[in-house]
Design a protein around this motif. Structure first.
Motif, PDB file in Angstrom:
ATOM      1  N   GLY A  89       0.797  -1.214   0.000  1.00 52.01           N
ATOM      2  CA  GLY A  89       0.000   0.000   0.000  1.00 52.01           C
ATOM      3  C   GLY A  89       0.832   1.266   0.000  1.00 52.01           C
ATOM      4  O   GLY A  89       0.320   2.339   0.300  1.00 52.01           O
ATOM      5  N   GLY A  90       2.106   1.169  -0.354  1.00 50.33           N
ATOM      6  CA  GLY A  90       2.993   2.323  -0.360  1.00 50.33           C
ATOM      7  C   GLY A  90       4.339   1.959   0.230  1.00 50.33           C
ATOM      8  O   GLY A  90       4.490   0.928   0.894  1.00 50.33           O
ATOM      9  N   ALA A  91       5.324   2.817  -0.034  1.00 55.15           N
ATOM     10  CA  ALA A  91       6.678   2.551   0.455  1.00 55.15           C
ATOM     11  C   ALA A  91       6.773   2.817   1.952  1.00 55.15           C
ATOM     12  O   ALA A  91       6.267   3.821   2.444  1.00 55.15           O
ATOM     13  CB  ALA A  91       7.678   3.420  -0.293  1.00 55.15           C
ATOM     14  N   MET A  92       7.433   1.903   2.664  1.00 51.31           N
ATOM     15  CA  MET A  92       7.689   2.120   4.085  1.00 51.31           C
ATOM     16  C   MET A  92       8.900   3.039   4.226  1.00 51.31           C
ATOM     17  O   MET A  92       9.957   2.750   3.660  1.00 51.31           O
ATOM     18  CB  MET A  92       7.953   0.797   4.803  1.00 51.31           C
ATOM     19  CG  MET A  92       8.166   0.975   6.307  1.00 51.31           C
ATOM     20  SD  MET A  92       8.692  -0.531   7.154  1.00 51.31           S
ATOM     21  CE  MET A  92       7.228  -1.552   7.076  1.00 51.31           C
ATOM     22  N   PRO A  93       8.773   4.153   4.945  1.00 48.04           N
ATOM     23  CA  PRO A  93       9.932   5.034   5.145  1.00 48.04           C
ATOM     24  C   PRO A  93      11.109   4.284   5.759  1.00 48.04           C
ATOM     25  O   PRO A  93      10.936   3.413   6.612  1.00 48.04           O
ATOM     26  CB  PRO A  93       9.400   6.111   6.096  1.00 48.04           C
ATOM     27  CG  PRO A  93       7.921   6.117   5.869  1.00 48.04           C
ATOM     28  CD  PRO A  93       7.560   4.689   5.573  1.00 48.04           C
ATOM     29  N   GLY A  94      12.311   4.649   5.322  1.00 44.20           N
ATOM     30  CA  GLY A  94      13.495   3.972   5.805  1.00 44.20           C
ATOM     31  C   GLY A  94      13.659   4.062   7.312  1.00 44.20           C
ATOM     32  O   GLY A  94      14.079   3.095   7.954  1.00 44.20           O
ATOM     33  N   ALA A  95      13.310   5.207   7.881  1.00 37.02           N
ATOM     34  CA  ALA A  95      13.443   5.356   9.335  1.00 37.02           C
ATOM     35  C   ALA A  95      12.481   4.426  10.065  1.00 37.02           C
ATOM     36  O   ALA A  95      12.827   3.850  11.103  1.00 37.02           O
ATOM     37  CB  ALA A  95      13.177   6.811   9.732  1.00 37.02           C
ATOM     38  N   THR A  96      11.278   4.276   9.522  1.00 41.77           N
ATOM     39  CA  THR A  96      10.298   3.363  10.122  1.00 41.77           C
ATOM     40  C   THR A  96      10.801   1.932  10.066  1.00 41.77           C
ATOM     41  O   THR A  96      10.694   1.177  11.046  1.00 41.77           O
ATOM     42  CB  THR A  96       8.947   3.481   9.401  1.00 41.77           C
ATOM     43  OG1 THR A  96       8.456   4.817   9.524  1.00 41.77           O
ATOM     44  CG2 THR A  96       7.933   2.505   9.963  1.00 41.77           C
ATOM     45  N   LEU A  97      11.334   1.546   8.924  1.00 39.57           N
ATOM     46  CA  LEU A  97      11.871   0.188   8.769  1.00 39.57           C
ATOM     47  C   LEU A  97      12.977  -0.077   9.783  1.00 39.57           C
ATOM     48  O   LEU A  97      13.011  -1.135  10.424  1.00 39.57           O
ATOM     49  CB  LEU A  97      12.392   0.004   7.344  1.00 39.57           C
ATOM     50  CG  LEU A  97      13.071  -1.333   7.027  1.00 39.57           C
ATOM     51  CD1 LEU A  97      12.119  -2.496   7.244  1.00 39.57           C
ATOM     52  CD2 LEU A  97      13.596  -1.325   5.583  1.00 39.57           C
ATOM     53  N   ALA A  98      13.858   0.884   9.958  1.00 40.76           N
ATOM     54  CA  ALA A  98      14.961   0.701  10.916  1.00 40.76           C
ATOM     55  C   ALA A  98      14.432   0.569  12.341  1.00 40.76           C
ATOM     56  O   ALA A  98      14.929  -0.265  13.115  1.00 40.76           O
ATOM     57  CB  ALA A  98      15.923   1.881  10.809  1.00 40.76           C
ATOM     58  N   GLN A  99      13.443   1.364  12.700  1.00 39.23           N
ATOM     59  CA  GLN A  99      12.869   1.281  14.046  1.00 39.23           C
ATOM     60  C   GLN A  99      12.220  -0.072  14.283  1.00 39.23           C
ATOM     61  O   GLN A  99      12.380  -0.681  15.352  1.00 39.23           O
ATOM     62  CB  GLN A  99      11.833   2.393  14.232  1.00 39.23           C
ATOM     63  CG  GLN A  99      12.417   3.785  14.408  1.00 39.23           C
ATOM     64  CD  GLN A  99      11.329   4.844  14.494  1.00 39.23           C
ATOM     65  OE1 GLN A  99      10.553   5.036  13.572  1.00 39.23           O
ATOM     66  NE2 GLN A  99      11.265   5.518  15.625  1.00 39.23           N
ATOM     67  N   LEU A 100      11.476  -0.567  13.293  1.00 43.81           N
ATOM     68  CA  LEU A 100      10.802  -1.856  13.448  1.00 43.81           C
ATOM     69  C   LEU A 100      11.813  -2.991  13.578  1.00 43.81           C
ATOM     70  O   LEU A 100      11.645  -3.902  14.400  1.00 43.81           O
ATOM     71  CB  LEU A 100       9.871  -2.107  12.261  1.00 43.81           C
ATOM     72  CG  LEU A 100       8.586  -1.292  12.224  1.00 43.81           C
ATOM     73  CD1 LEU A 100       7.883  -1.461  10.875  1.00 43.81           C
ATOM     74  CD2 LEU A 100       7.638  -1.720  13.351  1.00 43.81           C
TER      75      LEU A 100
END
Length: 530
Positions: free
Chosen positions: A287-298
């Motif tokens: 449903g859209g690109a996951m922001p890089g910062a969000t990916l790193a946090q997860l």
């Protein structure tokens, strides 16, 4: 091998009748009970159907009756139409009229809200409502028959469903309608079965998995959580959440192993504390690109969970996924084609693009939908002959031309560039809104970002960046502009930078409502220069 989508439930019930299948709150169904609920729903719905392929709409929040009605409609030989529970009565009425719904399954509370618009749905024959009080079943003159869902289940005679094959229509899923009236994407049993098999394969979903259903069942990505679970004999847990912390609590309480979400929800979840012993085995994003910062946090919060970044569109369900082992090498990639699909990158004439050359993503294979219901013009725009076919073939294969621009690297991995009609052109430079948004996220100052272009008399277009931030003051605006200037080439730096302290509006599928944000900005922008 199951050929029809509802057969997943019956096959799992035959293999493991006592295995957990579906949960909602305190309600727990094993596969034998779920199969019984689907058969009862099929009988109740079948009593109000006159021909195979008639449409049954389900307008309910996520609950057991919703699931039973959807798969029961398929088992009755009908076509199910899941309606997003967030829609307003007029939007629901549009769907009921557009695909000539014959039977509507809803709740007594929702029926009361729909009452003023049902008279404008002449094809509607019956309404089955959960929780309907005695005496409320008498319809007004000329209105559809209204019955209590529970009474319809109890009174339904045993019946033999009409014979259906996998080429027949199983479902119609309506897009969110953020740009005009929503379109109904027509899906066959083959589409749904092939999609479930493909996704369950690369996610390695098995009987021990517990999948949390947080997305609307009217969203192909949300419906997929059920079809994959039932195919594998896994358990699905339904959740109607109000806050992101409700999702974290449900994951812990239910020992969830699989969680799917869209970028705005992931951004919220990434900022919350997660238990050290979290049971999650995998996360998926679409449903859209996951922001890089969000990916790193997860990844930092959930180190034992594999992250699958995916790309899909309702017209072909799912097109690509990035294997978790590729995240560190290419975190901005949408991956390669899912099993049993071919994804091409082509020029406007259909010829293949060279590595690194941007082109349109075209998807061919068993997941390609049957078109848009009752809309041959829009169908002809999006569903066109697949490129590269042998001209000797008398019948051409249809593919989905996505309208999305991507590029492929030398190893075959794909990278999203932008919507064909969303690319921003500044002084001849082609700018991806996604790239502008990613660089804004990288600043660490924004919670959500949306970029687009507006007309400019000299440059052709100018870049607009809308950002949701904790504190929308001039100091934050100045700091973000400096970060953009530091991180972006001069032609990419936003000429219009607008901040807001509140979250961006969502469409019914939980995605950021980009068209609404763009329209609101343009109204202000045009009036300010008029």
């Amino acid at each position: 091998m199951s050929e029809l989508v509802h057969d997943f439930i019956f096959a799992s019930a035959a293999r493991t009748p006592q295995a957990p299948a579906l949960a909602h709150g305190d309600i727990r169904l094993d596969y034998a009970a779920l199969a019984g609920a689907v058969r009862a729903a099929a009988a109740a719905l079948g009593a109000h159907l006159r021909a195979p392929g008639e449409r049954v709409a389900v307008f309910l929040e996520k609950r057991v009756e919703n699931v039973a009605a959807l798969f029961g409609a398929a088992a009755a030989g009908a076509v199910f139409v899941p309606v997003n529970p967030l829609l307003k009565p007029e939007q629901v009425a549009h769907i009921l009229r557009d695909c000539n719904v014959r039977v509507l399954v809803t709740s007594s509370e929702r029926l009361a809200a729909l009452a003023p618009v049902l008279a404008a749905c002449p094809d509607l024959r019956a309404v089955l409502a959960t929780g309907l009080k005695s005496g409320a079943e008498t319809p007004a003159a000329g209105a559809p028959e209204v019955r209590a869902w529970e009474a319809a289940l109890a009174a339904a005679p045993a019946s033999t469903p009409a014979r259906r094959i996998d080429a027949d229509v199983a479902a119609i899923l309506y897009t969110s309608g953020s740009t005009g009236k929503p379109k109904g994407v027509v899906l066959s049993h083959r589409n749904l079965v092939a999609g479930a098999r493909s996704v369950a394969d690369y996610l390695a979903i098995g009987p021990d998995d517990r999948i949390l259903s947080v997305l609307p069942l009217s969203f192909d990505y949300g419906l997929s959580q059920l079809t994959c679970a039932f195919l594998a004999g896994a358990s699905a847990v339904l959740l109607n959440h109000l806050f992101a912390r409700d999702v974290v609590a449900a994951v812990a309480a239910e020992r969830i192993t699989g969680l799917a979400a869209v970028p705005p929800l992931w951004s919220q979840l990434a900022r919350l504390p997660w238990p050290a012993d979290c049971s999650l085995r995998y996360l998926t994003n679409s449903g859209g690109a996951m922001p890089g910062a969000t990916l790193a946090q997860l990844r930092a919060a959930l180190p034992r969970a594999q992250v699958f970044l995916m790309y899909g569109l309702t017209e072909a369900f799912r097109s690509t996924y990035l294997p978790p082992e590729q995240l560190d090498r290419r975190p901005d990639s949408i991956g390669r084609a899912i099993p049993n699909a071919e994804v091409m990158v082509v020029r406007p004439d259909g010829s293949a693009c060279a590595p690194g050359e941007p082109g349109e993503l075209v998807h061919r294979g068993a997941l390609v939908a049957l078109g848009y219901w009752n809309d041959p013009a829009k169908t002809a725009e999006r569903f066109r002959p697949a490129p590269g076919q042998d001209p000797a073939l008398p019948l051409v294969e249809m593919a989905v031309w996505s309208g999305d621009t991507v590029r492929r690297d030398e190893e075959g991995f794909l990278y999203f560039v932008g919507r064909t009609d969303d690319l921003i052109k500044v002084s001849g430079y082609r700018i991806s809104p996604t790239e502008v948004e990613e660089l804004a996220y990288a600043s660490g100052l924004v919670e959500e970002a949306v970029a687009f272009g507006v007309p400019h008399p000299e440059l052709g277009q100018a870049v607009v960046l809308l950002a949701s931030v904790p504190c929308a003051d001039e100091a934050t605006r100045g700091a973000l502009l400096k970060e953009c200037q530091r991180r972006m080439p001069a032609y990419m730096v936003p000429q219009h930078l607008a901040l807001r302290a509140e979250a961006f509006p969502r469409n019914p599928n939980g995605k950021i409502d980009r068209p609404a944000l763009r329209a609101a900005f343009l109204d202000t922008f045009e009036s300010s220069i008029a």
